[in-house]
Write a protein that holds these residues in place. Sequence first.
Motif, PDB file in Angstrom:
ATOM      1  N   LEU A 150       4.588   0.408  -2.011  1.00  0.00           N
ATOM      2  CA  LEU A 150       5.126  -0.384  -0.920  1.00  0.00           C
ATOM      3  C   LEU A 150       4.025  -1.380  -0.541  1.00  0.00           C
ATOM      4  N   ARG A 151       4.269  -2.652  -0.818  1.00  0.00           N
ATOM      5  CA  ARG A 151       3.243  -3.689  -0.628  1.00  0.00           C
ATOM      6  C   ARG A 151       3.739  -4.742   0.336  1.00  0.00           C
ATOM      7  N   ASP A 152       2.862  -5.116   1.267  1.00  0.00           N
ATOM      8  CA  ASP A 152       3.240  -6.135   2.249  1.00  0.00           C
ATOM      9  C   ASP A 152       2.438  -7.419   2.093  1.00  0.00           C
ATOM     10  N   GLY A 153       1.649  -7.510   1.023  1.00  0.00           N
ATOM     11  CA  GLY A 153       0.915  -8.729   0.751  1.00  0.00           C
ATOM     12  C   GLY A 153      -0.410  -8.835   1.452  1.00  0.00           C
ATOM     13  N   SER A 154      -0.777  -7.815   2.242  1.00  0.00           N
ATOM     14  CA  SER A 154      -2.055  -7.875   2.967  1.00  0.00           C
ATOM     15  C   SER A 154      -3.203  -7.433   2.077  1.00  0.00           C
TER      16      SER A 154
ATOM     17  N   VAL B 271      13.345   3.370  12.723  1.00  0.00           N
ATOM     18  CA  VAL B 271      12.885   2.467  11.673  1.00  0.00           C
ATOM     19  C   VAL B 271      13.627   1.151  11.826  1.00  0.00           C
ATOM     20  N   ALA B 272      12.891   0.052  11.860  1.00  0.00           N
ATOM     21  CA  ALA B 272      13.515  -1.263  12.041  1.00  0.00           C
ATOM     22  C   ALA B 272      12.823  -2.288  11.161  1.00  0.00           C
ATOM     23  N   ARG B 273      13.591  -3.261  10.697  1.00  0.00           N
ATOM     24  CA  ARG B 273      13.033  -4.380   9.949  1.00  0.00           C
ATOM     25  C   ARG B 273      13.447  -5.661  10.642  1.00  0.00           C
ATOM     26  N   GLY B 274      12.464  -6.439  11.063  1.00  0.00           N
ATOM     27  CA  GLY B 274      12.747  -7.675  11.780  1.00  0.00           C
ATOM     28  C   GLY B 274      13.565  -7.445  13.030  1.00  0.00           C
TER      29      GLY B 274
ATOM     30  N   ARG C 289      13.784 -11.975   3.162  1.00  0.00           N
ATOM     31  CA  ARG C 289      12.574 -11.290   3.601  1.00  0.00           C
ATOM     32  C   ARG C 289      11.755 -10.833   2.395  1.00  0.00           C
ATOM     33  N   LEU C 290      10.476 -10.584   2.642  1.00  0.00           N
ATOM     34  CA  LEU C 290       9.564 -10.198   1.577  1.00  0.00           C
ATOM     35  C   LEU C 290       9.989  -8.872   0.960  1.00  0.00           C
TER      36      LEU C 290
END
Length: 225
Positions: free
Chosen positions: A221-225, A142-145, A207-208
């Motif tokens: 869990l929302r990513d804005g899409s 699991v990675a973020r950025g 970050r968002l």
Amino acid sequence: MPRVLIVEDQRKHRESLQRGLEAEGYEVVAAATGEEGHEAALSQAPDVVVLDLMLPGRHGLDVLRDLRAVEFNKPVLILTALDAVEERVQGLDSGANDYLVKPFAFAELLARLRVLLRKDVKERELLLRADDLEMDLLTRRVARGGTVLDLTPREYELLEYLMSHRNEVVTRDMIALEVWKEPTGSMTRIIDVYINGLRKKVEQAGRLPLIQTVRGVGYALRDGS
């Protein structure tokens, strides 16, 4: 660990299978009747079902058809003493993924379960994404950025569930059942604690924000899409 549901009315066979599978590292749920098996398949979230046909009260094929009718899509392996080709065809046509005739070697059952579980993984999406958060279901990375996150096994399971339902609201009842395999009951506080811990690892400055609380309902869990 994979969760196996055994639906077998003969106690000696059921307990033998349970002991053998647990010794191989599987988590096992057992049921002795068709009705119990149907209920357990819907409530216990098994990864694979081992289903006998000659069950008291409700025939195994009826259980299988009813499960498929409500879109239960986990693999089902039929166990039966009936060796006629017609019986096997009927079972497969009813939604079974595989068929094993009694008596059988336990090693063969294990091999067939491994195949069914591999197929089930392949059919699912193996890389989950939300914004710049990525989860590889094969490597469990699991990675973020680009920064790898150090998650506990339970945090990983919780995040996988949230990402699998990206942009959907999930209730605490759903999380308790699907992640902890328990009814909500006293789980509410535990779930909230794990969500807060997960936020600290996932949400990074600049970050968002991804994990949102839906007051009175649960989380999303929302990513804005």
